[in-house]
Structures are given as C-alpha cells and as structure tokens.
Write a protein that holds these residues in place. Structure first.
Motif, PDB file in Angstrom:
ATOM      1  N   LYS A 271       0.844  -1.210   0.000  1.00  0.00           N
ATOM      2  CA  LYS A 271       0.000   0.000   0.000  1.00  0.00           C
ATOM      3  C   LYS A 271       0.873   1.250   0.000  1.00  0.00           C
ATOM      4  O   LYS A 271       0.561   2.236  -0.670  1.00  0.00           O
ATOM      5  CB  LYS A 271      -0.944  -0.004   1.200  1.00  0.00           C
ATOM      6  CG  LYS A 271      -2.074  -0.995   1.054  1.00  0.00           C
ATOM      7  CD  LYS A 271      -2.984  -0.969   2.269  1.00  0.00           C
ATOM      8  CE  LYS A 271      -4.103  -1.992   2.098  1.00  0.00           C
ATOM      9  NZ  LYS A 271      -5.011  -2.018   3.234  1.00  0.00           N
ATOM     10  N   SER A 272       1.957   1.198   0.736  1.00  0.00           N
ATOM     11  CA  SER A 272       2.893   2.318   0.778  1.00  0.00           C
ATOM     12  C   SER A 272       3.523   2.548  -0.595  1.00  0.00           C
ATOM     13  O   SER A 272       3.677   3.694  -1.033  1.00  0.00           O
ATOM     14  CB  SER A 272       3.973   2.047   1.822  1.00  0.00           C
ATOM     15  OG  SER A 272       4.939   3.062   1.818  1.00  0.00           O
ATOM     16  N   VAL A 273       3.876   1.472  -1.283  1.00  0.00           N
ATOM     17  CA  VAL A 273       4.474   1.584  -2.616  1.00  0.00           C
ATOM     18  C   VAL A 273       3.497   2.252  -3.578  1.00  0.00           C
ATOM     19  O   VAL A 273       3.868   3.156  -4.340  1.00  0.00           O
ATOM     20  CB  VAL A 273       4.890   0.195  -3.165  1.00  0.00           C
ATOM     21  CG1 VAL A 273       5.246   0.255  -4.636  1.00  0.00           C
ATOM     22  CG2 VAL A 273       6.052  -0.357  -2.361  1.00  0.00           C
ATOM     23  N   ILE A 274       2.252   1.828  -3.540  1.00  0.00           N
ATOM     24  CA  ILE A 274       1.239   2.404  -4.426  1.00  0.00           C
ATOM     25  C   ILE A 274       1.101   3.898  -4.161  1.00  0.00           C
ATOM     26  O   ILE A 274       1.093   4.711  -5.100  1.00  0.00           O
ATOM     27  CB  ILE A 274      -0.110   1.673  -4.259  1.00  0.00           C
ATOM     28  CG1 ILE A 274       0.017   0.236  -4.772  1.00  0.00           C
ATOM     29  CG2 ILE A 274      -1.236   2.418  -4.973  1.00  0.00           C
ATOM     30  CD1 ILE A 274      -1.144  -0.673  -4.386  1.00  0.00           C
ATOM     31  N   ALA A 275       1.035   4.274  -2.884  1.00  0.00           N
ATOM     32  CA  ALA A 275       0.916   5.687  -2.525  1.00  0.00           C
ATOM     33  C   ALA A 275       2.154   6.472  -2.972  1.00  0.00           C
ATOM     34  O   ALA A 275       2.041   7.613  -3.448  1.00  0.00           O
ATOM     35  CB  ALA A 275       0.703   5.836  -1.022  1.00  0.00           C
ATOM     36  N   MET A 276       3.314   5.860  -2.825  1.00  0.00           N
ATOM     37  CA  MET A 276       4.556   6.529  -3.225  1.00  0.00           C
ATOM     38  C   MET A 276       4.582   6.794  -4.730  1.00  0.00           C
ATOM     39  O   MET A 276       4.997   7.865  -5.178  1.00  0.00           O
ATOM     40  CB  MET A 276       5.763   5.685  -2.818  1.00  0.00           C
ATOM     41  CG  MET A 276       5.970   5.600  -1.321  1.00  0.00           C
ATOM     42  SD  MET A 276       7.215   4.374  -0.861  1.00  0.00           S
ATOM     43  CE  MET A 276       8.707   5.266  -1.262  1.00  0.00           C
ATOM     44  N   ILE A 277       4.129   5.824  -5.507  1.00  0.00           N
ATOM     45  CA  ILE A 277       4.092   6.004  -6.961  1.00  0.00           C
ATOM     46  C   ILE A 277       3.093   7.102  -7.312  1.00  0.00           C
ATOM     47  O   ILE A 277       3.383   7.979  -8.135  1.00  0.00           O
ATOM     48  CB  ILE A 277       3.752   4.678  -7.667  1.00  0.00           C
ATOM     49  CG1 ILE A 277       4.911   3.685  -7.487  1.00  0.00           C
ATOM     50  CG2 ILE A 277       3.476   4.905  -9.160  1.00  0.00           C
ATOM     51  CD1 ILE A 277       4.597   2.269  -7.946  1.00  0.00           C
ATOM     52  N   GLU A 278       1.925   7.046  -6.680  1.00  0.00           N
ATOM     53  CA  GLU A 278       0.901   8.069  -6.939  1.00  0.00           C
ATOM     54  C   GLU A 278       1.381   9.460  -6.554  1.00  0.00           C
ATOM     55  O   GLU A 278       1.027  10.446  -7.208  1.00  0.00           O
ATOM     56  CB  GLU A 278      -0.388   7.729  -6.181  1.00  0.00           C
ATOM     57  CG  GLU A 278      -1.094   6.516  -6.721  1.00  0.00           C
ATOM     58  CD  GLU A 278      -2.280   6.066  -5.877  1.00  0.00           C
ATOM     59  OE1 GLU A 278      -3.101   5.307  -6.414  1.00  0.00           O
ATOM     60  OE2 GLU A 278      -2.384   6.436  -4.682  1.00  0.00           O
ATOM     61  N   ASP A 279       2.215   9.559  -5.522  1.00  0.00           N
ATOM     62  CA  ASP A 279       2.732  10.846  -5.050  1.00  0.00           C
ATOM     63  C   ASP A 279       3.977  11.297  -5.800  1.00  0.00           C
ATOM     64  O   ASP A 279       4.506  12.379  -5.521  1.00  0.00           O
ATOM     65  CB  ASP A 279       3.047  10.776  -3.549  1.00  0.00           C
ATOM     66  CG  ASP A 279       1.805  10.584  -2.695  1.00  0.00           C
ATOM     67  OD1 ASP A 279       0.685  10.816  -3.192  1.00  0.00           O
ATOM     68  OD2 ASP A 279       1.961  10.186  -1.521  1.00  0.00           O
ATOM     69  N   GLY A 280       4.471  10.464  -6.720  1.00  0.00           N
ATOM     70  CA  GLY A 280       5.644  10.834  -7.497  1.00  0.00           C
ATOM     71  C   GLY A 280       6.945  10.799  -6.710  1.00  0.00           C
ATOM     72  O   GLY A 280       7.873  11.560  -6.986  1.00  0.00           O
ATOM     73  N   ARG A 281       7.036   9.890  -5.763  1.00  0.00           N
ATOM     74  CA  ARG A 281       8.246   9.759  -4.945  1.00  0.00           C
ATOM     75  C   ARG A 281       9.400   9.231  -5.785  1.00  0.00           C
ATOM     76  O   ARG A 281       9.193   8.608  -6.825  1.00  0.00           O
ATOM     77  CB  ARG A 281       7.984   8.827  -3.768  1.00  0.00           C
ATOM     78  CG  ARG A 281       6.932   9.307  -2.773  1.00  0.00           C
ATOM     79  CD  ARG A 281       7.471  10.313  -1.762  1.00  0.00           C
ATOM     80  NE  ARG A 281       8.588   9.795  -1.000  1.00  0.00           N
ATOM     81  CZ  ARG A 281       8.487   9.107   0.130  1.00  0.00           C
ATOM     82  NH1 ARG A 281       7.309   8.831   0.641  1.00  0.00           N
ATOM     83  NH2 ARG A 281       9.570   8.684   0.742  1.00  0.00           N
ATOM     84  N   PRO A 282      10.633   9.432  -5.324  1.00  0.00           N
ATOM     85  CA  PRO A 282      11.812   8.969  -6.071  1.00  0.00           C
ATOM     86  C   PRO A 282      11.831   7.445  -6.236  1.00  0.00           C
ATOM     87  O   PRO A 282      11.405   6.686  -5.360  1.00  0.00           O
ATOM     88  CB  PRO A 282      12.993   9.419  -5.200  1.00  0.00           C
ATOM     89  CG  PRO A 282      12.456  10.531  -4.362  1.00  0.00           C
ATOM     90  CD  PRO A 282      11.009  10.214  -4.139  1.00  0.00           C
ATOM     91  N   CYS A 283      12.349   7.010  -7.370  1.00  0.00           N
ATOM     92  CA  CYS A 283      12.405   5.582  -7.698  1.00  0.00           C
ATOM     93  C   CYS A 283      13.194   4.782  -6.659  1.00  0.00           C
ATOM     94  O   CYS A 283      12.842   3.643  -6.355  1.00  0.00           O
ATOM     95  CB  CYS A 283      13.005   5.387  -9.085  1.00  0.00           C
ATOM     96  SG  CYS A 283      11.930   5.982 -10.401  1.00  0.00           S
ATOM     97  N   LEU A 284      14.254   5.342  -6.118  1.00  0.00           N
ATOM     98  CA  LEU A 284      15.053   4.635  -5.120  1.00  0.00           C
ATOM     99  C   LEU A 284      14.206   4.305  -3.890  1.00  0.00           C
ATOM    100  O   LEU A 284      14.245   3.179  -3.375  1.00  0.00           O
ATOM    101  CB  LEU A 284      16.286   5.448  -4.718  1.00  0.00           C
ATOM    102  CG  LEU A 284      17.196   4.811  -3.670  1.00  0.00           C
ATOM    103  CD1 LEU A 284      17.719   3.459  -4.143  1.00  0.00           C
ATOM    104  CD2 LEU A 284      18.351   5.747  -3.349  1.00  0.00           C
ATOM    105  N   ASP A 285      13.425   5.266  -3.431  1.00  0.00           N
ATOM    106  CA  ASP A 285      12.550   5.032  -2.278  1.00  0.00           C
ATOM    107  C   ASP A 285      11.519   3.944  -2.587  1.00  0.00           C
ATOM    108  O   ASP A 285      11.252   3.075  -1.758  1.00  0.00           O
ATOM    109  CB  ASP A 285      11.824   6.322  -1.882  1.00  0.00           C
ATOM    110  CG  ASP A 285      12.760   7.403  -1.377  1.00  0.00           C
ATOM    111  OD1 ASP A 285      13.929   7.092  -1.065  1.00  0.00           O
ATOM    112  OD2 ASP A 285      12.323   8.567  -1.304  1.00  0.00           O
TER     113      ASP A 285
END
Length: 91
Positions: free
Chosen positions: A24-38
């Motif tokens: 769920k965190s990964v999905i949110a991170m992608i949706e939020d445009g977080r860095p690929c490394l994170d």
C-alpha cells in the motif's frame, strides 16, 4: 475440507500483513511521485516479507505434514529426508 492450522500460521499472517502494508505504501509513493530509489526500497521490503512467509510455510509443511505422511524411517532414509528439508531453505 478439515481445518488445517500450524503454530507458524500466526507468524505467516503477520508477515503477509506487513507485506500488504508495504505494498500500500508503494502504491501511494508512486501516486505521489516519490523517487524511484525510495519506491524500490519499499518493493524490496514487500518481496522479503512474502519470501519469508513462503519459506516459513514450506518449512512448516515439511516439518509437519510430510513427516506425518512418511512416518517412521530407517536412519539412512531419515538422512535423505533431513537433507531434502535442509536444501529447501535455499529456494
């Protein structure tokens, strides 16, 4: 089908719930445009949690279900089964 539970099942459930939280965190991170490394680090955590859950389930099956099916073995046969159980830890 009869209920099938082992002592390790609560641990497996916890590992899978942890993986679910990471996913769920990964999905949110992608949706939020977080860095690929994170994102990659979180995906690695998901993989590890699922891999550990799978390994625990397989080892538990070998230790209990397979042992119950095979029954008592002679020493040389026992050694082969023990080696099989050991090698599966590398899957």
């Amino acid at each position: 089908m009869a209920e099938h539970r082992h002592d390790t099942h609560p641990d497996i459930i916890n590992r899978l719930k942890r993986a679910e939280g990471h996913l769920k965190s990964v999905i949110a991170m992608i949706e939020d445009g977080r860095p690929c490394l994170d994102i990659a680090q979180q995906l690695h955590a998901v993989e590890k949690a699922i891999t550990n859950a799978k390994r625990t389930l397989i080892q538990d099956h070998l230790d209990h279900c397979l042992e119950d099916t095979v029954g008592a073995l002679q020493h040389d046969q026992r050694r082969s089964l023990d080696e099989f159980k050991l090698i599966t830890k590398y899957l």
